[in-house]
Motif scaffolding. Structure first.
Motif, PDB file in Angstrom:
ATOM      1  N   GLY A  89       0.801  -1.217   0.000  1.00 28.82           N
ATOM      2  CA  GLY A  89       0.000   0.000   0.000  1.00 28.82           C
ATOM      3  C   GLY A  89       0.830   1.260   0.000  1.00 28.82           C
ATOM      4  N   SER A  90       2.055   1.185   0.570  1.00 28.02           N
ATOM      5  CA  SER A  90       2.915   2.374   0.620  1.00 28.02           C
ATOM      6  C   SER A  90       3.344   2.823  -0.774  1.00 28.02           C
ATOM      7  CB  SER A  90       4.150   2.087   1.481  1.00 28.02           C
ATOM      8  OG  SER A  90       4.881   0.987   0.950  1.00 28.02           O
ATOM      9  N   ALA A  91       3.263   1.926  -1.768  1.00 29.35           N
ATOM     10  CA  ALA A  91       3.646   2.301  -3.126  1.00 29.35           C
ATOM     11  C   ALA A  91       2.731   3.384  -3.678  1.00 29.35           C
ATOM     12  CB  ALA A  91       3.609   1.073  -4.038  1.00 29.35           C
ATOM     13  N   LEU A  92       1.496   3.448  -3.144  1.00 20.98           N
ATOM     14  CA  LEU A  92       0.552   4.468  -3.594  1.00 20.98           C
ATOM     15  C   LEU A  92       1.030   5.881  -3.267  1.00 20.98           C
ATOM     16  CD1 LEU A  92      -2.948   2.917  -2.791  1.00 20.98           C
ATOM     17  CD2 LEU A  92      -2.088   3.614  -5.039  1.00 20.98           C
ATOM     18  N   ALA A  93       1.850   5.994  -2.211  1.00 20.52           N
ATOM     19  CA  ALA A  93       2.330   7.324  -1.827  1.00 20.52           C
ATOM     20  C   ALA A  93       3.178   7.931  -2.946  1.00 20.52           C
ATOM     21  CB  ALA A  93       3.144   7.231  -0.537  1.00 20.52           C
ATOM     22  N   GLY A  94       4.146   7.165  -3.438  1.00 21.46           N
ATOM     23  CA  GLY A  94       4.993   7.665  -4.518  1.00 21.46           C
ATOM     24  C   GLY A  94       4.218   7.897  -5.797  1.00 21.46           C
ATOM     25  N   ILE A  95       3.298   6.986  -6.114  1.00 17.96           N
ATOM     26  CA  ILE A  95       2.476   7.147  -7.317  1.00 17.96           C
ATOM     27  C   ILE A  95       1.636   8.409  -7.216  1.00 17.96           C
ATOM     28  CG2 ILE A  95       0.595   6.136  -8.661  1.00 17.96           C
ATOM     29  CD1 ILE A  95       1.673   3.377  -7.870  1.00 17.96           C
ATOM     30  N   SER A  96       1.070   8.647  -6.033  1.00 22.78           N
ATOM     31  CA  SER A  96       0.215   9.826  -5.836  1.00 22.78           C
ATOM     32  C   SER A  96       1.006  11.119  -6.001  1.00 22.78           C
ATOM     33  CB  SER A  96      -0.422   9.775  -4.441  1.00 22.78           C
ATOM     34  OG  SER A  96      -1.230   8.628  -4.305  1.00 22.78           O
ATOM     35  N   VAL A  97       2.252  11.122  -5.532  1.00 25.20           N
ATOM     36  CA  VAL A  97       3.087  12.326  -5.668  1.00 25.20           C
ATOM     37  C   VAL A  97       3.330  12.627  -7.142  1.00 25.20           C
ATOM     38  CG1 VAL A  97       5.390  13.273  -5.275  1.00 25.20           C
ATOM     39  CG2 VAL A  97       4.182  12.120  -3.417  1.00 25.20           C
ATOM     40  N   ARG A  98       3.683  11.595  -7.918  1.00 27.37           N
ATOM     41  CA  ARG A  98       3.956  11.800  -9.346  1.00 27.37           C
ATOM     42  C   ARG A  98       2.687  12.236 -10.085  1.00 27.37           C
ATOM     43  NH1 ARG A  98       7.153   7.241  -8.330  1.00 27.37           N
ATOM     44  NH2 ARG A  98       5.557   5.811  -9.108  1.00 27.37           N
ATOM     45  N   ILE A  99       1.565  11.617  -9.750  1.00 27.37           N
ATOM     46  CA  ILE A  99       0.300  11.980 -10.394  1.00 27.37           C
ATOM     47  C   ILE A  99      -0.079  13.419 -10.057  1.00 27.37           C
ATOM     48  CG2 ILE A  99      -2.186  11.559 -10.346  1.00 27.37           C
ATOM     49  CD1 ILE A  99      -0.714   9.659 -12.106  1.00 27.37           C
ATOM     50  N   SER A 100       0.113  13.807  -8.814  1.00 27.40           N
ATOM     51  CA  SER A 100      -0.230  15.170  -8.387  1.00 27.40           C
ATOM     52  C   SER A 100       0.613  16.188  -9.135  1.00 27.40           C
ATOM     53  CB  SER A 100      -0.014  15.318  -6.876  1.00 27.40           C
ATOM     54  OG  SER A 100      -0.856  14.424  -6.163  1.00 27.40           O
ATOM     55  N   ALA A 101       1.880  15.868  -9.363  1.00 31.04           N
ATOM     56  CA  ALA A 101       2.755  16.784 -10.095  1.00 31.04           C
ATOM     57  C   ALA A 101       2.286  16.947 -11.534  1.00 31.04           C
ATOM     58  CB  ALA A 101       4.194  16.267 -10.053  1.00 31.04           C
ATOM     59  N   VAL A 102       1.894  15.835 -12.177  1.00 33.33           N
ATOM     60  CA  VAL A 102       1.406  15.898 -13.556  1.00 33.33           C
ATOM     61  C   VAL A 102       0.132  16.726 -13.632  1.00 33.33           C
ATOM     62  CG1 VAL A 102       0.455  14.537 -15.465  1.00 33.33           C
ATOM     63  CG2 VAL A 102       2.481  13.727 -14.249  1.00 33.33           C
ATOM     64  N   ILE A 103      -0.788  16.497 -12.697  1.00 34.73           N
ATOM     65  CA  ILE A 103      -2.060  17.234 -12.695  1.00 34.73           C
ATOM     66  C   ILE A 103      -1.816  18.718 -12.446  1.00 34.73           C
ATOM     67  CG2 ILE A 103      -4.238  17.543 -11.451  1.00 34.73           C
ATOM     68  CD1 ILE A 103      -4.335  14.541 -11.039  1.00 34.73           C
ATOM     69  N   ALA A 104      -0.891  19.033 -11.530  1.00 37.16           N
ATOM     70  CA  ALA A 104      -0.610  20.436 -11.210  1.00 37.16           C
ATOM     71  C   ALA A 104      -0.057  21.174 -12.429  1.00 37.16           C
ATOM     72  CB  ALA A 104       0.378  20.516 -10.041  1.00 37.16           C
ATOM     73  N   VAL A 105       0.881  20.564 -13.130  1.00 42.80           N
ATOM     74  CA  VAL A 105       1.463  21.196 -14.325  1.00 42.80           C
ATOM     75  C   VAL A 105       0.404  21.359 -15.409  1.00 42.80           C
ATOM     76  CG1 VAL A 105       3.120  20.879 -16.205  1.00 42.80           C
ATOM     77  CG2 VAL A 105       3.800  20.382 -13.853  1.00 42.80           C
ATOM     78  N   SER A 106      -0.429  20.340 -15.583  1.00 41.65           N
ATOM     79  CA  SER A 106      -1.485  20.405 -16.601  1.00 41.65           C
ATOM     80  C   SER A 106      -2.494  21.497 -16.281  1.00 41.65           C
ATOM     81  CB  SER A 106      -2.198  19.053 -16.703  1.00 41.65           C
ATOM     82  OG  SER A 106      -1.288  18.025 -17.042  1.00 41.65           O
ATOM     83  N   TYR A 107      -2.887  21.599 -15.021  1.00 43.02           N
ATOM     84  CA  TYR A 107      -3.863  22.610 -14.625  1.00 43.02           C
ATOM     85  C   TYR A 107      -3.289  24.018 -14.751  1.00 43.02           C
ATOM     86  CZ  TYR A 107      -7.450  19.402 -12.961  1.00 43.02           C
ATOM     87  OH  TYR A 107      -8.453  18.460 -12.898  1.00 43.02           O
TER      88      TYR A 107
END
Length: 473
Positions: free
Chosen positions: A324-342
């Protein structure tokens, strides 16, 4: 080979190369002259004749000055042009022998034999090739196969039946939906945009149509003609894969030369219960993709062939899912992509306020796609390892299962970022020899001690003598 033989390429090698140059130069000159507005027949004819004539002369010189010596235990390729060179290849070091016949070769009754070493230096192309009359090429191959593969050439009876029945619908499905999901999706979006633009009366979008043709249609058609008539046969420890419509190709390689096995499942194929079985054998791809053992078929068929041909690549270790801890790193990368896109969409909204609805739709779509990608990335990736094999399942939309013999690993690199160190997890990057040279396979996030066991096991096998390089020669 009982006696020394000195051969020269069939003259079709000059014709084939000149035809390719002639076609390419025609397009290049038309483009250049039209761009400059001086497309006069006399100018075109003069430049075209000079370019093609020069190419023809150079190819004739190279053809005359290149000789092949087939000795008892090695091939010598000697070129005595401006720069002199001599290439020596021992038969037992060869990984594969490929038989190719392009359109010109078939027209002129010639065949090209390519000889490939299992080396990262020249992985994507053959170390040597020779073009002969088809009868002479078949005779030479029959004489060389015992020296390369340790057994006589297969008879017609041995090669009569393919290990997998591949029908025309199978080839069509493989060509059009077996490509990577991003490529497939982009092609369909461009097609839909072109059709919608035409339906709304705005005329067809040239750019979108061109992107669809280049990214989707032409690769699919090329794959279809390349895999047409696909057959896979086995004689002893040697596998032969043949296919082709306009240009035919036959790859023969020892099973011991396989570096690792891939089971590839693009998203649509996975939903339909289908898979593609591939192997990495240096020299067999020829820049056109990893050699197939089984085109798109049901996963059960692909797995049956895998277990029949390469049972030593099966992994008996416990398969691990990402914690489950793998979701933390995935979430960080996804958040960065969404932030740049927005941020980019916010800038667009400031300048194009009339399109605010479409910008909001794009924002929602990006968030949805990123969320789906994160879920798939977390769920798809797996890891397993036993005393001989490491299994790394990678991908997100497309699932790729890599079965890697530990003795084929060049090095293993285990790394952990700040978040991963906090939870005692890491990623593993394995360096391997592939058809494109040195390549890497990256695992998902798993307990660090499980991944470190891979490099430890590789070193132990070297230290205690279990690793024996002679098995792969």
């Amino acid at each position: 080979m009982s006696e020394e033989r000195v051969l020269r390429n069939h003259w079709s090698v000059v014709a084939s190369g000149t035809v390719r140059i002639a076609v390419v130069m025609a397009f290049v000159l038309v483009f250049i002259l039209q761009t400059n507005g001086i497309l006069y027949p006399e100018t075109f004819a003069a430049l075209y004749g000079t370019a093609v004539g020069t190419s023809l002369i150079v190819r004739i010189i190279i053809w005359k000055k290149t000789l092949y010596y087939f000795l008892e235990d090695e091939i010598i390729v000697r070129k005595t042009t401006i720069f002199r060179s001599e290439t020596r290849i021992r038969y037992e070091r060869l990984a594969s022998v490929n038989v190719e016949r392009d359109f010109v070769c078939r027209l002129l009754g010639a065949t090209k034999l390519s000889f490939n070493l299992n080396s990262s230096v020249n992985a994507a192309s053959a170390e040597a090739f020779i073009v002969l009359k088809t009868v002479e090429a078949e005779k030479l191959r029959e004489e060389m196969e015992p020296l390369i593969f340790g057994r006589p050439a297969a008879t017609e009876e041995e090669e009569a039946e393919s290990l997998v029945e591949v029908t025309l619908p199978d080839i069509i499905l493989h060509s059009f939906i077996g490509m990577p999901t991003p490529q497939f999706g982009f092609g369909l979006v461009m097609l839909a945009y072109s059709v919608l633009s035409l339906a709304l009366g705005g005329g067809i979008s040239i750019i979108a149509a061109l992107l669809f043709i280049l990214d989707f249609f032409l690769p699919a058609i090329s794959s279809f003609f390349r895999l047409y008539g696909y057959r896979i046969t086995r004689s002893g420890d040697t596998v032969s894969v043949s296919s082709g419509f306009f240009s035919t190709r036959n790859d023969s390689f020892l099973l011991s030369k396989v570096n690792f096995v891939k089971i590839r499942e693009p998203l649509i194929c996975r939903l339909a219960g289908k898979a593609i079985l591939e192997v990495e054998v240096v020299g067999t791809a020829d820049g056109k993709g990893v050699p197939l053992l089984c085109p798109l078929k049901s996963k059960a068929v692909a797995m049956d062939l895998f277990r029949t041909l390469l049972p030593e690549f099966e992994c008996s270790g416990e398969t691990l899912k990402q914690p489950g801890s793998a979701l933390a790193g995935i979430s960080v990368r996804i958040s960065a992509v969404i932030a740049v896109s927005y941020a980019a969409l916010a800038v667009a909204a400031a300048y194009y306020s009339d399109y605010i609805i479409w910008i909001c739709v794009a924002a929602a779509g990006i968030a949805a796609l990123c969320t789906i990608w994160a879920i798939l990335t977390y769920k798809v990736r797996e890891f397993a390892c036993d005393s001989d094999i490491a299994l790394i399942v990678a991908g997100s939309c497309d699932r790729v299962s890599n079965y890697i013999l530990l003795d084929k690993i060049q090095f293993a690199d285990v790394r952990a970022g700040p978040l991963e160190r906090r939870f005692g997890t890491a990623r593993c990057r394995l360096s391997l020899l592939s058809t494109a040279g040195a390549s890497t396979v990256l695992s998902g996030v798993f307990p660090a001690e499980k991944l470190e066991a891979v490099s430890s096991e590789v070193l132990k096998r070297i230290e205690d003598g279990r690793y024996d390089f002679r098995r792969f020669q």
